[in-house]
Structure formats: structure tokens, C-alpha cells
Design a protein around this motif. Sequence first.
Motif, PDB file in Angstrom:
ATOM      1  N   ALA A 106       0.796  -1.174  -0.025  1.00 26.75           N
ATOM      2  CA  ALA A 106       0.047  -0.051  -0.041  1.00 26.75           C
ATOM      3  C   ALA A 106       0.951   1.222  -0.048  1.00 26.75           C
ATOM      4  N   ASN A 107       0.511   2.175  -0.596  1.00 24.85           N
ATOM      5  CA  ASN A 107       1.053   3.562  -0.793  1.00 24.85           C
ATOM      6  C   ASN A 107      -0.033   4.371   0.327  1.00 24.85           C
ATOM      7  N   GLY A 108       0.684   5.477   0.654  1.00 23.87           N
ATOM      8  CA  GLY A 108       0.027   6.479   1.462  1.00 23.87           C
ATOM      9  C   GLY A 108      -1.084   7.102   1.098  1.00 23.87           C
ATOM     10  N   ASP A 109      -1.312   7.036  -0.252  1.00 29.15           N
ATOM     11  CA  ASP A 109      -2.590   7.837  -0.965  1.00 29.15           C
ATOM     12  C   ASP A 109      -3.582   6.890  -1.514  1.00 29.15           C
ATOM     13  N   GLY A 110      -3.629   5.677  -1.015  1.00 30.24           N
ATOM     14  CA  GLY A 110      -4.774   4.718  -1.322  1.00 30.24           C
ATOM     15  C   GLY A 110      -4.451   4.044  -2.696  1.00 30.24           C
ATOM     16  N   THR A 111      -3.127   4.182  -3.244  1.00 30.21           N
ATOM     17  CA  THR A 111      -2.818   3.155  -4.353  1.00 30.21           C
ATOM     18  C   THR A 111      -2.001   2.206  -3.784  1.00 30.21           C
ATOM     19  N   ALA A 112      -1.610   1.294  -4.719  1.00 29.62           N
ATOM     20  CA  ALA A 112      -0.523   0.190  -4.118  1.00 29.62           C
ATOM     21  C   ALA A 112       0.050  -0.256  -5.330  1.00 29.62           C
ATOM     22  N   PHE A 113       1.306  -0.841  -4.818  1.00 30.02           N
ATOM     23  CA  PHE A 113       2.377  -1.097  -5.908  1.00 30.02           C
ATOM     24  C   PHE A 113       2.849  -2.500  -5.775  1.00 30.02           C
ATOM     25  N   ALA A 114       3.597  -3.047  -6.651  1.00 28.63           N
ATOM     26  CA  ALA A 114       4.387  -4.471  -6.845  1.00 28.63           C
ATOM     27  C   ALA A 114       5.465  -4.119  -7.491  1.00 28.63           C
ATOM     28  N   THR A 115       6.422  -4.811  -7.504  1.00 34.24           N
ATOM     29  CA  THR A 115       7.745  -4.597  -8.398  1.00 34.24           C
ATOM     30  C   THR A 115       8.184  -6.151  -8.780  1.00 34.24           C
ATOM     31  N   CYS A 116       8.740  -6.267  -9.979  1.00 30.66           N
ATOM     32  CA  CYS A 116       9.557  -7.368 -10.522  1.00 30.66           C
ATOM     33  C   CYS A 116      10.811  -7.124 -11.382  1.00 30.66           C
ATOM     34  N   THR A 117      11.820  -7.815 -10.890  1.00 33.83           N
ATOM     35  CA  THR A 117      13.318  -7.336 -11.408  1.00 33.83           C
ATOM     36  C   THR A 117      13.621  -8.644 -12.098  1.00 33.83           C
ATOM     37  N   VAL A 118      14.087  -8.344 -13.313  1.00 36.46           N
ATOM     38  CA  VAL A 118      14.408  -9.334 -14.189  1.00 36.46           C
ATOM     39  C   VAL A 118      15.592  -9.012 -15.035  1.00 36.46           C
ATOM     40  N   THR A 119      16.263  -9.901 -15.989  1.00 35.68           N
ATOM     41  CA  THR A 119      17.333  -9.672 -16.852  1.00 35.68           C
ATOM     42  C   THR A 119      16.979 -10.277 -18.317  1.00 35.68           C
ATOM     43  N   PHE A 120      16.895  -9.364 -19.163  1.00 39.90           N
ATOM     44  CA  PHE A 120      16.796  -9.707 -20.539  1.00 39.90           C
ATOM     45  C   PHE A 120      18.052 -10.333 -21.037  1.00 39.90           C
ATOM     46  N   LEU A 121      17.969 -11.462 -21.503  1.00 35.55           N
ATOM     47  CA  LEU A 121      19.388 -12.279 -22.387  1.00 35.55           C
ATOM     48  C   LEU A 121      19.125 -12.496 -23.862  1.00 35.55           C
ATOM     49  N   PRO A 122      20.506 -12.512 -24.514  1.00 31.73           N
ATOM     50  CA  PRO A 122      19.830 -12.816 -25.960  1.00 31.73           C
ATOM     51  C   PRO A 122      19.132 -14.213 -26.139  1.00 31.73           C
ATOM     52  N   THR A 123      18.720 -14.310 -27.387  1.00 30.43           N
ATOM     53  CA  THR A 123      17.872 -15.324 -27.633  1.00 30.43           C
ATOM     54  C   THR A 123      18.397 -16.712 -28.006  1.00 30.43           C
ATOM     55  N   THR A 124      19.740 -16.480 -28.377  1.00 31.48           N
ATOM     56  CA  THR A 124      20.663 -17.758 -28.772  1.00 31.48           C
ATOM     57  C   THR A 124      22.236 -17.631 -28.674  1.00 31.48           C
ATOM     58  N   ALA A 125      22.715 -18.606 -28.565  1.00 28.56           N
ATOM     59  CA  ALA A 125      24.148 -18.573 -27.913  1.00 28.56           C
ATOM     60  C   ALA A 125      25.194 -18.260 -29.060  1.00 28.56           C
ATOM     61  N   THR A 126      24.617 -18.201 -30.313  1.00 29.42           N
ATOM     62  CA  THR A 126      25.627 -17.735 -31.454  1.00 29.42           C
ATOM     63  C   THR A 126      25.404 -16.670 -32.333  1.00 29.42           C
TER      64      THR A 126
END
Length: 298
Positions: A201-221
Motif C-alpha cells: 500500500a502507498n499512503g495515498d490509497g494506491t498500491a504497487f508491486a515490483t519485478c526485477t528481471v534480466t533480458f538475455l540474448p535469444t541464442t548462444a551464437t
Amino acid sequence: FTATTHAITAAFVPSNGNFATSTSAAFKQTVNPAGTTSTVTGAKPTSPTVNQGVTFSATVAPVVSGTTIPQGTVTYTDQLTGNALCTNLKLTTAGAVPNCVVSSGFSTAATHPIIATYTNTDGNFVGSISTALNEAVTPDSTTVTVTSSMPIITATQLVTFTATVTPGLAVAGNSPTRTVAFLSSDGTVNSTNCGAQPLTANGDGTAFATCTVTFLPTTATTFNPTGAVTVSVTYSGDSNFLTNNNTKSPLTQIVKDFEVSFSTSGPVTLIRGYTNVSQPFQSINITTQSTPAPSGTN
């Protein structure tokens, strides 16, 4: 009569001189307070959403009509929670009951039985409690947005997405609960690593959530060209706030591939990775060869 004990006497005044004036002994007449009926007469709106302001009206009337007008106060109460919505509202000299304005509405979606309690202040009337008016409160709508900590990233960089759930009528202290689920168009963000993220919850009546990821190349070559990945979020909803998502206007995340430069006559090792973060990195050996200068040149 007002509610009290009244001494009633009869006085004889002769119209001629044949009789003397006389006054009777007092007859004590007790007048009891009159009964009243209290009624919650209406609500506007009749079916509000959570956090939507509501105005209630009520009346107080004598059981037996007369010239004396009820005076005193009225308190409106929500029987579901036991909370007083408006307390000790003073009746006007004409006996009208002031409206009860609940500016921030109700915090829960449910049927709220509202009663009016009349308290007399001059002793002429008996207090009364109304029957309940059932006010049906429905869940509020929501809006879902998502932002990125870095709108443009290079593959293998960490990026954090933040989802915000905003009620249609945000009131501090009453925020959406439960979870949101993040999803990216390339599958990097999915139900495994970013599904069911709990809201804070935020103090203004809204709410939040987070997500942390890493984007990597689609192939190894092979390197990927610079590309746009869309990120959407779905809010689960709860008993007070409706589910929603931002699929019609998702976030665009720019993901660039590696930018590698080198200058050497020996072998070079370039580290590459897979999109599946559970797989290990691998090495690709790139060998360069020097070209001799043409003979006769310095």
C-alpha cells in the motif's frame, strides 16, 4: 402540554354580586413525553462504490401530531461496523433532521444497514431508533500502470518494473490488496519469475508491486537486433476492488544486444548467454589474424 406535572385549577368569577369568587383545589395532571418515529428516508447514491461519498437523510416525527415540535439530536450509525457516521446532529427549530454526509464513503463492499437514533433534549418526546436502510456498496474500479527503471537497456542488464494499481476513487488508508502478475511479449517476464507479486500500500490509497528481471540474448551464437518488448500487468482484484490490466496500453521496453569492440591479434573470448536465466553462460572463441603488409612498403 409539555411533558411534566401540570396543576389544573378552575376559577369562578361571578357576573353579578350574588356570588363570591372562588378557585378550586388543584388537580394534578401528569403529561408524559410523546412517542416519536425515526426514519432513514434515503441515500444518494443508492448503490455507491467503495470510497464513494454518500449522503443520508432522515426524519423524526411525533406519533401523535400536535403543535409541539421534537427537538434534540440524531446520530447515524452503520450497523455492519458499529461505527457512527454522523453524531449528534441537532434538529432545526422546525424539527428537520440534518443530512449525514459521508464524504469518503465506505471502505468495504457489502450491504451496510444504516440506522438513525433520535435523542430528545427537552423532555417532551421519547427517543427512537429507526429501522435500517440497507445501503449496498459495490467494489470500486481500478487502473493498472507499469513503469521501468530503465526504458532502454542492454541485454544482461537488470531492470525493475513497477506496477501501480489505482482505485477509481482513491482514499488514503484503503488500498487494493492481493497480487499483480507481470508478463512480457518475449516470455522473459512470466508467471514463474514475476507472477503473483504481492501489493504494497502507498499512503495515498494506491498500491504497487515490483519485478526485477534480466533480458538475455535469444541464442548462444547470434546477436539479436535492437528490439521492443511489451510488458503488461494484470491485477487479481479483491473483495473491494475490481480486477483489471493494462493490456490495451502496455509498457514498451527497449532491449539492445551487446556492443563489443576489440583490437588484438590474438584469440578473443566473448561471453554470451541464453534467455533462460537458469541456463549457464557459455564462451565463444573468436580468433583474429594479422595480415602482413605488402612488400616494399614501410
